[in-house]
Scaffold this active site. Sequence first.
Site, mmCIF file in Angstrom:
data_model
loop_
_atom_site.group_PDB
_atom_site.id
_atom_site.type_symbol
_atom_site.label_atom_id
_atom_site.label_comp_id
_atom_site.label_asym_id
_atom_site.label_seq_id
_atom_site.Cartn_x
_atom_site.Cartn_y
_atom_site.Cartn_z
ATOM 1 N N ASN A 1 0.816 -1.230 0.000
ATOM 2 C CA ASN A 1 0.000 0.000 0.000
ATOM 3 C C ASN A 1 0.847 1.278 0.000
ATOM 4 O O ASN A 1 0.437 2.295 -0.538
ATOM 5 C CB ASN A 1 -1.019 -0.013 1.147
ATOM 6 C CG ASN A 1 -0.390 -0.067 2.504
ATOM 7 O OD1 ASN A 1 0.767 -0.484 2.656
ATOM 8 N ND2 ASN A 1 -1.125 0.341 3.517
ATOM 9 N N GLU B 1 4.659 -3.854 12.351
ATOM 10 C CA GLU B 1 3.745 -2.737 12.050
ATOM 11 C C GLU B 1 2.523 -3.353 11.391
ATOM 12 O O GLU B 1 2.577 -3.747 10.224
ATOM 13 C CB GLU B 1 4.417 -1.742 11.103
ATOM 14 C CG GLU B 1 5.578 -0.977 11.718
ATOM 15 C CD GLU B 1 5.141 0.060 12.726
ATOM 16 O OE1 GLU B 1 3.933 0.363 12.801
ATOM 17 O OE2 GLU B 1 5.999 0.545 13.461
ATOM 18 N N CYS C 1 -3.091 1.924 6.904
ATOM 19 C CA CYS C 1 -3.279 1.322 8.231
ATOM 20 C C CYS C 1 -3.808 2.343 9.234
ATOM 21 O O CYS C 1 -4.406 1.975 10.233
ATOM 22 C CB CYS C 1 -1.965 0.728 8.703
ATOM 23 S SG CYS C 1 -0.598 1.863 8.515
ATOM 24 N N GLU D 1 8.578 2.875 14.280
ATOM 25 C CA GLU D 1 9.435 3.233 13.141
ATOM 26 C C GLU D 1 9.487 4.754 13.045
ATOM 27 O O GLU D 1 8.564 5.451 13.456
ATOM 28 C CB GLU D 1 8.887 2.623 11.847
ATOM 29 C CG GLU D 1 9.061 1.106 11.842
ATOM 30 C CD GLU D 1 8.776 0.450 10.506
ATOM 31 O OE1 GLU D 1 9.511 -0.472 10.136
ATOM 32 O OE2 GLU D 1 7.805 0.846 9.844
HETATM 33 P P1 NAD Z 1 -0.228 -8.884 4.127
HETATM 34 O O1 NAD Z 1 0.027 -9.238 5.540
HETATM 35 O O2 NAD Z 1 -1.039 -9.798 3.316
HETATM 36 O O3 NAD Z 1 1.153 -8.746 3.335
HETATM 37 C C1 NAD Z 1 2.205 -7.936 3.815
HETATM 38 C C2 NAD Z 1 3.508 -8.561 3.410
HETATM 39 O O4 NAD Z 1 3.588 -9.843 4.006
HETATM 40 C C3 NAD Z 1 3.658 -8.784 1.903
HETATM 41 O O5 NAD Z 1 4.995 -8.555 1.547
HETATM 42 C C4 NAD Z 1 3.319 -10.249 1.743
HETATM 43 O O6 NAD Z 1 3.961 -10.838 0.646
HETATM 44 C C5 NAD Z 1 3.874 -10.802 3.033
HETATM 45 N N1 NAD Z 1 3.294 -12.075 3.448
HETATM 46 C C6 NAD Z 1 2.012 -12.476 3.385
HETATM 47 N N2 NAD Z 1 1.890 -13.722 3.885
HETATM 48 C C7 NAD Z 1 3.135 -14.110 4.273
HETATM 49 C C8 NAD Z 1 3.682 -15.274 4.878
HETATM 50 N N3 NAD Z 1 2.916 -16.321 5.179
HETATM 51 N N4 NAD Z 1 4.991 -15.299 5.138
HETATM 52 C C9 NAD Z 1 5.769 -14.251 4.842
HETATM 53 N N5 NAD Z 1 5.336 -13.114 4.290
HETATM 54 C C10 NAD Z 1 4.023 -13.047 4.005
HETATM 55 O O7 NAD Z 1 -0.799 -7.429 4.151
HETATM 56 P P2 NAD Z 1 -1.133 -6.510 2.916
HETATM 57 O O8 NAD Z 1 -2.504 -6.809 2.494
HETATM 58 O O9 NAD Z 1 -0.065 -6.525 1.884
HETATM 59 O O10 NAD Z 1 -1.022 -5.073 3.578
HETATM 60 C C11 NAD Z 1 -2.073 -4.498 4.220
HETATM 61 C C12 NAD Z 1 -1.941 -4.631 5.725
HETATM 62 O O11 NAD Z 1 -0.754 -3.987 6.145
HETATM 63 C C13 NAD Z 1 -3.067 -3.944 6.440
HETATM 64 O O12 NAD Z 1 -3.524 -4.720 7.510
HETATM 65 C C14 NAD Z 1 -2.420 -2.661 6.942
HETATM 66 O O13 NAD Z 1 -3.070 -2.107 8.053
HETATM 67 C C15 NAD Z 1 -1.036 -3.105 7.224
HETATM 68 N N6 NAD Z 1 -0.102 -1.974 7.217
HETATM 69 C C16 NAD Z 1 0.404 -1.556 8.413
HETATM 70 C C17 NAD Z 1 1.261 -0.474 8.456
HETATM 71 C C18 NAD Z 1 1.824 -0.004 9.775
HETATM 72 O O14 NAD Z 1 2.793 0.723 9.745
HETATM 73 N N7 NAD Z 1 1.279 -0.399 10.919
HETATM 74 C C19 NAD Z 1 1.610 0.184 7.275
HETATM 75 C C20 NAD Z 1 1.076 -0.264 6.068
HETATM 76 C C21 NAD Z 1 0.222 -1.363 6.062
#
Ligand code: NAD
Length: 490
Positions: A160, A259, A293, A471
Amino acid sequence: MYIDGVWLDNSGGDSTAHSTDNSLGNSTGNFPVFNPATGEQIGSALDNTPEQVESAIQAAERAFKSWSATTAYERSACLYKAYQLMLEQKPQLAELMTREQGKPLKAALNEVQYGADFLLWYAEEAKRVYGESIPSARKDQRFWVNQVPVGVVAAITPWNYPISMITRKVAPAIAAGCTMVLKPAESTPLCAIAMFKIFEQAGFPPGVLNLVTVAQPAATGELFCTHPAVRKLTFTGSTPVGKHLATLAAPHLKRVSMELGGHAPAVVFNDCDPVHAAKGLSLVKFLNTGQACISPNRIFVQRDVAEPFLAELTERVKGMTAGNGMEPNVRIGPLINQAAIDKVSAQVTDAIEKGATLLCGGEPLTLDGMEKGHFYSPTVLSNITPEMRIYREETFGPVAPVIIFDSEEEVLEMANDTHYGLAAYVYTENLSRSIRMYEGLNFGIIGINDINPTSAAAPFGGMNSSGLGREGAKEGILEYLETKLGGISV
Ligand code: NAD
Protein backbone atom coordinates in the site's frame (compact mmCIF):
# COMPACT_ATOMS: atom_id res chain seq x y z
CA MET A 1 16.51 -9.63 -7.52
CA TYR A 2 19.61 -8.01 -6.14
CA ILE A 3 21.90 -10.31 -4.17
CA ASP A 4 25.45 -9.52 -3.06
CA GLY A 5 25.65 -6.54 -5.40
CA VAL A 6 24.49 -8.52 -8.45
CA TRP A 7 21.22 -8.11 -10.35
CA LEU A 8 19.75 -11.47 -11.32
CA ASP A 9 17.57 -12.21 -14.28
CA ASN A 10 15.56 -15.38 -14.75
CA SER A 11 18.27 -17.14 -16.72
CA GLY A 12 20.03 -17.71 -13.41
CA GLY A 13 22.89 -15.46 -14.41
CA ASP A 14 23.35 -11.83 -13.58
CA SER A 15 22.12 -8.90 -15.54
CA THR A 16 24.98 -6.61 -14.63
CA ALA A 17 27.70 -6.27 -17.24
CA HIS A 18 30.60 -6.21 -14.81
CA SER A 19 29.75 -9.30 -12.78
CA THR A 20 30.48 -12.90 -13.66
CA ASP A 21 28.77 -14.63 -10.76
CA ASN A 22 26.44 -17.31 -12.10
CA SER A 23 26.45 -19.40 -8.97
CA LEU A 24 23.03 -18.46 -7.65
CA GLY A 25 21.10 -20.97 -9.70
CA ASN A 26 18.00 -20.75 -11.83
CA SER A 27 14.86 -19.07 -10.60
CA THR A 28 11.63 -20.90 -11.12
CA GLY A 29 10.56 -18.07 -13.43
CA ASN A 30 8.94 -14.68 -13.45
CA PHE A 31 5.64 -13.59 -12.00
CA PRO A 32 3.57 -10.85 -13.64
CA VAL A 33 2.90 -7.39 -12.23
CA PHE A 34 -0.36 -5.65 -13.12
CA ASN A 35 -1.66 -2.10 -13.16
CA PRO A 36 -4.69 -2.26 -10.81
CA ALA A 37 -6.38 0.61 -12.69
CA THR A 38 -6.28 -0.99 -16.13
CA GLY A 39 -5.59 -4.68 -15.57
CA GLU A 40 -2.63 -4.44 -17.95
CA GLN A 41 0.56 -6.31 -17.23
CA ILE A 42 3.25 -3.69 -16.71
CA GLY A 43 6.19 -5.92 -15.93
CA SER A 44 7.36 -8.98 -14.10
CA ALA A 45 9.67 -9.95 -11.27
CA LEU A 46 11.71 -13.00 -10.44
CA ASP A 47 10.25 -15.78 -8.36
CA ASN A 48 12.99 -16.73 -5.95
CA THR A 49 14.21 -20.17 -4.99
CA PRO A 50 15.10 -21.06 -1.38
CA GLU A 51 18.76 -21.25 -2.49
CA GLN A 52 18.63 -17.64 -3.63
CA VAL A 53 17.12 -16.48 -0.33
CA GLU A 54 19.81 -18.48 1.45
CA SER A 55 22.55 -16.83 -0.63
CA ALA A 56 21.06 -13.38 0.04
CA ILE A 57 21.14 -14.05 3.79
CA GLN A 58 24.71 -15.33 3.54
CA ALA A 59 25.73 -12.25 1.55
CA ALA A 60 24.20 -10.03 4.24
CA GLU A 61 26.03 -12.03 6.91
CA ARG A 62 29.39 -11.64 5.13
CA ALA A 63 28.81 -7.93 4.53
CA PHE A 64 27.83 -7.34 8.16
CA LYS A 65 31.43 -7.77 9.34
CA SER A 66 32.75 -4.83 7.35
CA TRP A 67 29.56 -2.72 7.26
CA SER A 68 29.16 -2.76 11.04
CA ALA A 69 32.77 -1.60 11.30
CA THR A 70 32.24 1.49 9.14
CA THR A 71 31.94 4.83 10.86
CA ALA A 72 28.56 6.43 11.32
CA TYR A 73 29.80 9.18 8.99
CA GLU A 74 30.40 6.69 6.17
CA ARG A 75 26.95 5.14 6.60
CA SER A 76 25.41 8.59 6.78
CA ALA A 77 27.08 9.58 3.49
CA CYS A 78 25.53 6.57 1.67
CA LEU A 79 22.09 7.33 3.09
CA TYR A 80 22.40 10.97 2.12
CA LYS A 81 23.41 10.03 -1.42
CA ALA A 82 20.36 7.73 -1.67
CA TYR A 83 18.19 10.62 -0.42
CA GLN A 84 19.53 12.92 -3.14
CA LEU A 85 18.99 10.26 -5.82
CA MET A 86 15.42 9.74 -4.68
CA LEU A 87 14.70 13.44 -4.99
CA GLU A 88 16.29 13.54 -8.44
CA GLN A 89 14.18 10.57 -9.57
CA LYS A 90 10.99 11.66 -7.82
CA PRO A 91 8.81 12.02 -10.95
CA GLN A 92 9.84 8.62 -12.36
CA LEU A 93 9.40 6.87 -9.00
CA ALA A 94 5.97 8.43 -8.50
CA GLU A 95 4.80 7.51 -11.98
CA LEU A 96 5.92 3.92 -11.49
CA MET A 97 4.10 3.81 -8.15
CA THR A 98 0.86 5.07 -9.69
CA ARG A 99 1.05 2.48 -12.44
CA GLU A 100 1.91 -0.37 -10.10
CA GLN A 101 -0.08 0.47 -6.96
CA GLY A 102 -2.76 2.81 -8.30
CA LYS A 103 -2.67 5.87 -6.05
CA PRO A 104 -3.13 9.25 -7.77
CA LEU A 105 0.10 10.78 -9.04
CA LYS A 106 0.03 13.65 -6.54
CA ALA A 107 -0.27 11.17 -3.65
CA ALA A 108 2.55 9.11 -5.16
CA LEU A 109 4.78 12.21 -5.30
CA ASN A 110 3.96 12.83 -1.62
CA GLU A 111 4.86 9.27 -0.77
CA VAL A 112 8.22 9.46 -2.56
CA GLN A 113 9.01 12.59 -0.54
CA TYR A 114 7.91 10.86 2.69
CA GLY A 115 10.07 7.87 1.77
CA ALA A 116 13.08 10.08 1.06
CA ASP A 117 12.58 11.86 4.40
CA PHE A 118 13.52 8.64 6.24
CA LEU A 119 16.85 8.46 4.39
CA LEU A 120 17.66 12.04 5.37
CA TRP A 121 16.46 11.64 8.96
CA TYR A 122 18.56 8.50 9.56
CA ALA A 123 21.57 9.93 7.70
CA GLU A 124 21.50 12.39 10.60
CA GLU A 125 20.50 9.97 13.38
CA ALA A 126 23.34 7.58 12.43
CA LYS A 127 25.71 10.11 14.04
CA ARG A 128 23.69 10.31 17.26
CA VAL A 129 23.88 6.73 18.53
CA TYR A 130 25.38 7.64 21.88
CA GLY A 131 26.62 5.42 24.68
CA GLU A 132 26.81 6.33 28.36
CA SER A 133 28.85 5.75 31.48
CA ILE A 134 27.08 4.73 34.68
CA PRO A 135 28.36 5.39 38.21
CA SER A 136 29.22 2.21 40.08
CA ALA A 137 28.86 1.49 43.81
CA ARG A 138 32.41 0.16 43.68
CA LYS A 139 35.26 2.65 43.68
CA ASP A 140 37.35 0.45 41.42
CA GLN A 141 34.65 -0.20 38.86
CA ARG A 142 33.44 1.69 35.81
CA PHE A 143 30.35 0.90 33.72
CA TRP A 144 30.41 1.75 30.08
CA VAL A 145 27.40 1.18 27.80
CA ASN A 146 27.33 1.13 24.02
CA GLN A 147 24.73 0.46 21.35
CA VAL A 148 25.76 -2.10 18.72
CA PRO A 149 23.94 -3.25 15.55
CA VAL A 150 21.82 -6.39 15.99
CA GLY A 151 23.17 -8.06 12.82
CA VAL A 152 21.44 -9.32 9.69
CA VAL A 153 17.86 -8.02 9.37
CA ALA A 154 15.12 -9.64 7.29
CA ALA A 155 12.42 -7.20 6.16
CA ILE A 156 8.96 -7.79 4.68
CA THR A 157 7.02 -4.82 3.29
CA PRO A 158 3.42 -4.26 2.06
CA TRP A 159 2.07 -2.93 -1.24
CA ASN A 160 0.00 0.00 0.00
CA TYR A 161 3.01 2.30 0.57
CA PRO A 162 5.46 0.44 -1.67
CA ILE A 163 8.37 2.89 -1.38
CA SER A 164 8.13 4.59 2.00
CA MET A 165 7.66 1.29 3.84
CA ILE A 166 11.01 0.21 2.37
CA THR A 167 12.97 3.30 3.38
CA ARG A 168 11.30 3.34 6.82
CA LYS A 169 13.07 0.01 7.46
CA VAL A 170 16.23 0.32 5.35
CA ALA A 171 17.30 3.74 6.63
CA PRO A 172 17.42 3.03 10.39
CA ALA A 173 18.87 -0.47 9.87
CA ILE A 174 21.66 0.89 7.68
CA ALA A 175 22.30 3.82 10.02
CA ALA A 176 22.66 1.39 12.93
CA GLY A 177 25.24 -0.69 11.01
CA CYS A 178 22.99 -3.65 10.13
CA THR A 179 22.73 -5.39 6.78
CA MET A 180 19.43 -6.50 5.26
CA VAL A 181 17.53 -8.88 3.01
CA LEU A 182 14.19 -7.39 1.96
CA LYS A 183 11.16 -9.08 0.45
CA PRO A 184 8.59 -6.64 -0.98
CA ALA A 185 4.91 -7.40 -1.54
CA GLU A 186 4.18 -9.49 -4.62
CA SER A 187 1.87 -6.76 -6.03
CA THR A 188 4.57 -4.08 -6.01
CA PRO A 189 8.03 -5.53 -6.70
CA LEU A 190 8.80 -2.94 -9.40
CA CYS A 191 8.87 -0.07 -6.88
CA ALA A 192 11.22 -2.17 -4.74
CA ILE A 193 13.50 -2.85 -7.72
CA ALA A 194 13.60 0.89 -8.51
CA MET A 195 14.57 1.63 -4.90
CA PHE A 196 17.34 -0.98 -4.89
CA LYS A 197 18.75 0.54 -8.11
CA ILE A 198 18.98 3.77 -6.12
CA PHE A 199 20.71 2.00 -3.23
CA GLU A 200 23.17 0.49 -5.73
CA GLN A 201 23.87 3.93 -7.24
CA ALA A 202 24.27 5.38 -3.76
CA GLY A 203 27.29 3.13 -3.25
CA PHE A 204 26.19 0.65 -0.60
CA PRO A 205 28.78 -2.17 -0.75
CA PRO A 206 27.70 -5.58 -2.12
CA GLY A 207 25.70 -7.66 0.36
CA VAL A 208 24.68 -4.74 2.57
CA LEU A 209 21.21 -4.48 1.00
CA ASN A 210 19.71 -7.47 -0.81
CA LEU A 211 16.34 -7.80 -2.54
CA VAL A 212 14.47 -11.08 -3.02
CA THR A 213 11.14 -11.04 -4.86
CA VAL A 214 8.61 -13.87 -4.81
CA ALA A 215 5.00 -14.57 -5.82
CA GLN A 216 4.12 -16.85 -2.89
CA PRO A 217 5.76 -15.43 0.23
CA ALA A 218 5.28 -18.18 2.84
CA ALA A 219 8.53 -20.12 2.25
CA THR A 220 10.66 -16.96 2.19
CA GLY A 221 8.97 -15.79 5.39
CA GLU A 222 9.68 -19.09 7.08
CA LEU A 223 13.35 -18.99 6.09
CA PHE A 224 13.62 -15.41 7.39
CA CYS A 225 12.15 -16.52 10.74
CA THR A 226 14.24 -19.65 11.19
CA HIS A 227 17.63 -18.94 9.58
CA PRO A 228 20.34 -18.75 12.27
CA ALA A 229 22.11 -15.82 10.58
CA VAL A 230 19.02 -13.58 10.70
CA ARG A 231 18.94 -11.76 14.03
CA LYS A 232 15.89 -9.61 13.48
CA LEU A 233 12.65 -9.62 11.50
CA THR A 234 10.93 -6.36 10.68
CA PHE A 235 7.47 -6.74 9.17
CA THR A 236 4.75 -4.39 7.94
CA GLY A 237 1.48 -5.96 6.91
CA SER A 238 -1.67 -7.53 8.27
CA THR A 239 -2.11 -8.64 11.87
CA PRO A 240 -2.74 -12.35 11.08
CA VAL A 241 0.46 -12.63 9.00
CA GLY A 242 2.42 -10.66 11.60
CA LYS A 243 1.27 -12.99 14.37
CA HIS A 244 2.13 -16.02 12.24
CA LEU A 245 5.67 -14.75 11.56
CA ALA A 246 6.24 -13.73 15.19
CA THR A 247 5.23 -17.26 16.21
CA LEU A 248 7.71 -18.77 13.74
CA ALA A 249 10.49 -16.47 14.97
CA ALA A 250 9.84 -17.01 18.69
CA PRO A 251 11.62 -20.39 19.16
CA HIS A 252 14.70 -18.83 17.54
CA LEU A 253 14.57 -15.82 19.86
CA LYS A 254 14.77 -13.38 17.00
CA ARG A 255 13.94 -9.79 17.62
CA VAL A 256 10.78 -8.72 15.84
CA SER A 257 9.24 -5.38 14.91
CA MET A 258 5.65 -5.55 13.76
CA GLU A 259 3.74 -2.74 12.05
CA LEU A 260 0.31 -4.30 11.66
CA GLY A 261 -3.29 -3.46 10.92
CA GLY A 262 -5.48 -0.77 12.42
CA HIS A 263 -9.08 0.22 13.02
CA ALA A 264 -8.79 3.90 13.75
CA PRO A 265 -11.59 5.74 15.53
CA ALA A 266 -12.17 9.40 14.65
CA VAL A 267 -14.21 11.35 17.22
CA VAL A 268 -15.99 14.59 16.29
CA PHE A 269 -17.21 16.56 19.33
CA ASN A 270 -19.98 19.14 19.27
CA ASP A 271 -17.57 21.94 20.28
CA CYS A 272 -15.77 21.85 16.91
CA ASP A 273 -16.80 23.07 13.47
CA PRO A 274 -18.47 19.98 11.92
CA VAL A 275 -17.83 21.26 8.39
CA HIS A 276 -14.10 21.57 9.07
CA ALA A 277 -14.07 18.10 10.66
CA ALA A 278 -15.94 16.59 7.68
CA LYS A 279 -13.42 18.14 5.31
CA GLY A 280 -10.48 16.72 7.28
CA LEU A 281 -11.95 13.26 7.68
CA SER A 282 -12.95 13.05 4.01
CA LEU A 283 -9.29 13.68 3.18
CA VAL A 284 -7.75 11.15 5.58
CA LYS A 285 -10.42 8.47 5.13
CA PHE A 286 -10.10 8.36 1.34
CA LEU A 287 -6.31 8.77 1.24
CA ASN A 288 -4.92 5.91 -0.86
CA THR A 289 -8.56 4.82 -1.43
CA GLY A 290 -8.77 3.89 2.25
CA GLN A 291 -5.86 1.47 1.90
CA ALA A 292 -3.88 2.87 4.83
CA CYS A 293 -3.28 1.32 8.23
CA ILE A 294 -4.10 4.66 9.87
CA SER A 295 -7.32 5.14 7.89
CA PRO A 296 -10.36 6.00 10.10
CA ASN A 297 -12.56 2.92 10.27
CA ARG A 298 -15.17 4.23 12.73
CA ILE A 299 -16.19 7.88 12.64
CA PHE A 300 -18.00 8.89 15.87
CA VAL A 301 -20.02 12.12 15.69
CA GLN A 302 -21.74 13.80 18.62
CA ARG A 303 -25.49 13.84 18.10
CA ASP A 304 -26.06 17.61 17.90
CA VAL A 305 -23.51 18.10 15.06
CA ALA A 306 -24.29 14.85 13.22
CA GLU A 307 -26.57 16.43 10.64
CA PRO A 308 -24.24 19.15 9.31
CA PHE A 309 -21.28 16.76 9.58
CA LEU A 310 -22.95 14.02 7.52
CA ALA A 311 -24.26 16.52 4.96
CA GLU A 312 -20.79 17.97 4.36
CA LEU A 313 -19.05 14.57 4.37
CA THR A 314 -21.54 13.07 1.89
CA GLU A 315 -21.34 16.11 -0.38
CA ARG A 316 -17.55 15.95 -0.47
CA VAL A 317 -17.44 12.19 -1.01
CA LYS A 318 -19.98 12.37 -3.83
CA GLY A 319 -17.69 14.88 -5.53
CA MET A 320 -14.64 12.59 -5.53
CA THR A 321 -13.58 11.39 -8.97
CA ALA A 322 -12.51 7.77 -9.27
CA GLY A 323 -10.25 6.58 -12.06
CA ASN A 324 -6.72 5.98 -13.26
CA GLY A 325 -4.35 7.88 -10.95
CA MET A 326 -2.38 9.16 -13.96
CA GLU A 327 -5.34 11.34 -14.94
CA PRO A 328 -5.58 14.81 -13.41
CA ASN A 329 -8.37 15.39 -10.86
CA VAL A 330 -8.64 11.71 -9.96
CA ARG A 331 -8.91 11.43 -6.18
CA ILE A 332 -9.89 7.76 -5.84
CA GLY A 333 -7.59 5.20 -7.40
CA PRO A 334 -8.29 1.49 -7.71
CA LEU A 335 -8.14 -1.07 -4.95
CA ILE A 336 -5.20 -3.42 -5.26
CA ASN A 337 -7.07 -6.51 -6.48
CA GLN A 338 -10.42 -8.27 -6.76
CA ALA A 339 -10.10 -9.77 -3.28
CA ALA A 340 -10.05 -6.23 -1.88
CA ILE A 341 -13.24 -5.35 -3.81
CA ASP A 342 -14.90 -8.50 -2.48
CA LYS A 343 -13.95 -7.68 1.12
CA VAL A 344 -15.26 -4.10 0.89
CA SER A 345 -18.49 -5.25 -0.82
CA ALA A 346 -19.08 -7.91 1.84
CA GLN A 347 -18.65 -5.40 4.69
CA VAL A 348 -20.97 -2.86 3.05
CA THR A 349 -23.65 -5.48 2.31
CA ASP A 350 -23.43 -6.82 5.85
CA ALA A 351 -23.81 -3.32 7.31
CA ILE A 352 -26.82 -2.47 5.13
CA GLU A 353 -28.49 -5.80 5.94
CA LYS A 354 -28.05 -5.02 9.64
CA GLY A 355 -29.64 -1.58 9.37
CA ALA A 356 -26.95 0.88 8.22
CA THR A 357 -28.04 3.79 6.00
CA LEU A 358 -26.23 4.16 2.68
CA LEU A 359 -25.67 7.89 2.03
CA CYS A 360 -23.59 7.49 -1.14
CA GLY A 361 -21.58 4.92 -3.08
CA GLY A 362 -21.95 1.31 -2.06
CA GLU A 363 -21.00 -0.55 -5.23
CA PRO A 364 -18.09 -1.53 -7.46
CA LEU A 365 -17.49 0.89 -10.37
CA THR A 366 -17.71 -0.83 -13.72
CA LEU A 367 -18.33 1.90 -16.31
CA ASP A 368 -16.00 3.97 -18.54
CA GLY A 369 -13.24 1.37 -18.62
CA MET A 370 -13.19 0.95 -14.84
CA GLU A 371 -14.37 -2.65 -15.26
CA LYS A 372 -10.82 -3.47 -16.37
CA GLY A 373 -9.45 -2.40 -12.98
CA HIS A 374 -10.59 -2.78 -9.37
CA PHE A 375 -12.69 0.25 -8.49
CA TYR A 376 -15.20 0.77 -5.70
CA SER A 377 -17.31 3.90 -5.33
CA PRO A 378 -16.45 6.17 -2.40
CA THR A 379 -19.06 5.32 0.21
CA VAL A 380 -20.60 6.86 3.34
CA LEU A 381 -22.64 4.71 5.73
CA SER A 382 -24.43 6.01 8.83
CA ASN A 383 -26.24 4.27 11.71
CA ILE A 384 -23.35 1.83 12.12
CA THR A 385 -23.69 -0.47 15.16
CA PRO A 386 -21.30 -2.84 16.96
CA GLU A 387 -22.97 -5.94 15.44
CA MET A 388 -21.75 -5.01 11.97
CA ARG A 389 -18.50 -6.47 10.59
CA ILE A 390 -17.25 -3.04 9.58
CA TYR A 391 -17.38 -1.93 13.24
CA ARG A 392 -14.56 -4.38 14.06
CA GLU A 393 -12.84 -5.52 10.85
CA GLU A 394 -10.25 -3.43 9.03
CA THR A 395 -11.90 -2.33 5.76
CA PHE A 396 -8.90 -1.14 3.72
CA GLY A 397 -11.20 0.51 1.23
CA PRO A 398 -13.12 3.72 0.47
CA VAL A 399 -15.91 3.41 3.04
CA ALA A 400 -16.63 5.93 5.82
CA PRO A 401 -18.76 4.31 8.56
CA VAL A 402 -20.42 6.86 10.87
CA ILE A 403 -21.70 6.27 14.41
CA ILE A 404 -23.61 8.82 16.53
CA PHE A 405 -22.71 9.25 20.21
CA ASP A 406 -23.89 11.36 23.16
CA SER A 407 -21.20 11.72 25.83
CA GLU A 408 -17.41 11.86 26.10
CA GLU A 409 -17.31 8.87 28.49
CA GLU A 410 -19.42 6.79 26.13
CA VAL A 411 -17.35 7.59 23.06
CA LEU A 412 -14.03 6.92 24.79
CA GLU A 413 -15.25 3.47 25.73
CA MET A 414 -16.52 2.76 22.20
CA ALA A 415 -13.35 4.07 20.56
CA ASN A 416 -11.21 1.80 22.74
CA ASP A 417 -13.45 -1.21 22.05
CA THR A 418 -11.09 -2.82 19.51
CA HIS A 419 -8.10 -5.12 19.69
CA TYR A 420 -6.24 -2.75 17.35
CA GLY A 421 -4.36 0.27 18.65
CA LEU A 422 -2.62 2.14 15.83
CA ALA A 423 -4.11 5.57 15.11
CA ALA A 424 -7.00 7.64 16.51
CA TYR A 425 -8.29 11.11 15.65
CA VAL A 426 -10.15 13.70 17.70
CA TYR A 427 -11.83 16.95 16.68
CA THR A 428 -12.46 19.30 19.59
CA GLU A 429 -11.81 22.93 20.45
CA ASN A 430 -11.79 22.14 24.18
CA LEU A 431 -8.21 21.95 25.48
CA SER A 432 -9.01 19.90 28.57
CA ARG A 433 -11.08 17.45 26.56
CA SER A 434 -8.30 17.05 23.98
CA ILE A 435 -5.87 16.14 26.77
CA ARG A 436 -8.37 13.74 28.37
CA MET A 437 -8.88 12.04 25.00
CA TYR A 438 -5.15 11.88 24.26
CA GLU A 439 -4.60 10.24 27.64
CA GLY A 440 -7.63 7.94 27.46
CA LEU A 441 -7.29 6.56 23.92
CA ASN A 442 -5.29 3.30 23.80
CA PHE A 443 -3.58 4.00 20.48
CA GLY A 444 0.02 4.68 19.44
CA ILE A 445 -0.76 7.74 17.31
CA ILE A 446 -3.35 10.38 18.22
CA GLY A 447 -4.20 13.20 15.82
CA ILE A 448 -5.96 16.09 17.55
CA ASN A 449 -7.55 18.41 15.00
CA ASP A 450 -4.83 16.95 12.80
CA ILE A 451 -5.31 14.39 10.04
CA ASN A 452 -1.64 13.82 9.30
CA PRO A 453 0.21 13.05 12.54
CA THR A 454 3.08 11.35 10.68
CA SER A 455 6.63 12.39 9.84
CA ALA A 456 10.06 10.77 9.62
CA ALA A 457 10.79 12.63 12.85
CA ALA A 458 7.79 11.20 14.75
CA PRO A 459 7.45 7.66 16.19
CA PHE A 460 5.01 5.56 14.18
CA GLY A 461 3.54 2.33 15.55
CA GLY A 462 0.70 0.67 17.34
CA MET A 463 -0.40 -0.93 20.58
CA ASN A 464 -2.16 -4.28 21.14
CA SER A 465 -2.81 -6.15 17.86
CA SER A 466 -1.43 -3.25 15.83
CA GLY A 467 2.11 -4.29 16.56
CA LEU A 468 5.38 -4.12 18.41
CA GLY A 469 7.99 -1.40 18.17
CA ARG A 470 8.14 1.98 16.48
CA GLU A 471 9.43 3.23 13.14
CA GLY A 472 10.79 6.69 12.37
CA ALA A 473 12.01 9.19 14.96
CA LYS A 474 14.80 8.53 17.45
CA GLU A 475 12.97 5.36 18.53
CA GLY A 476 13.20 3.81 15.03
CA ILE A 477 16.94 3.20 15.15
CA LEU A 478 16.75 1.53 18.59
CA GLU A 479 14.90 -1.37 16.91
CA TYR A 480 18.18 -2.24 15.15
CA LEU A 481 20.53 -1.82 18.12
CA GLU A 482 21.52 -3.96 21.11
CA THR A 483 22.77 -2.60 24.40
CA LYS A 484 26.28 -3.75 25.31
CA LEU A 485 27.66 -3.23 28.79
CA GLY A 486 31.30 -3.08 29.79
CA GLY A 487 32.09 -3.49 33.50
CA ILE A 488 35.70 -2.50 34.03
CA SER A 489 37.82 -2.92 37.16
CA VAL A 490 40.43 -0.20 37.34
P1 NAD B 1 -0.23 -8.88 4.13
O1 NAD B 1 0.03 -9.24 5.54
O2 NAD B 1 -1.04 -9.80 3.32
O3 NAD B 1 1.15 -8.75 3.33
C1 NAD B 1 2.21 -7.94 3.81
C2 NAD B 1 3.51 -8.56 3.41
O4 NAD B 1 3.59 -9.84 4.01
C3 NAD B 1 3.66 -8.78 1.90
O5 NAD B 1 4.99 -8.56 1.55
C4 NAD B 1 3.32 -10.25 1.74
O6 NAD B 1 3.96 -10.84 0.65
C5 NAD B 1 3.87 -10.80 3.03
N1 NAD B 1 3.29 -12.07 3.45
C6 NAD B 1 2.01 -12.48 3.38
N2 NAD B 1 1.89 -13.72 3.89
C7 NAD B 1 3.13 -14.11 4.27
C8 NAD B 1 3.68 -15.27 4.88
N3 NAD B 1 2.92 -16.32 5.18
N4 NAD B 1 4.99 -15.30 5.14
C9 NAD B 1 5.77 -14.25 4.84
N5 NAD B 1 5.34 -13.11 4.29
C10 NAD B 1 4.02 -13.05 4.00
O7 NAD B 1 -0.80 -7.43 4.15
P2 NAD B 1 -1.13 -6.51 2.92
O8 NAD B 1 -2.50 -6.81 2.49
O9 NAD B 1 -0.07 -6.53 1.88
O10 NAD B 1 -1.02 -5.07 3.58
C11 NAD B 1 -2.07 -4.50 4.22
C12 NAD B 1 -1.94 -4.63 5.72
O11 NAD B 1 -0.75 -3.99 6.14
C13 NAD B 1 -3.07 -3.94 6.44
O12 NAD B 1 -3.52 -4.72 7.51
C14 NAD B 1 -2.42 -2.66 6.94
O13 NAD B 1 -3.07 -2.11 8.05
C15 NAD B 1 -1.04 -3.11 7.22
N6 NAD B 1 -0.10 -1.97 7.22
C16 NAD B 1 0.40 -1.56 8.41
C17 NAD B 1 1.26 -0.47 8.46
C18 NAD B 1 1.82 0.00 9.78
O14 NAD B 1 2.79 0.72 9.74
N7 NAD B 1 1.28 -0.40 10.92
C19 NAD B 1 1.61 0.18 7.28
C20 NAD B 1 1.08 -0.26 6.07
C21 NAD B 1 0.22 -1.36 6.06
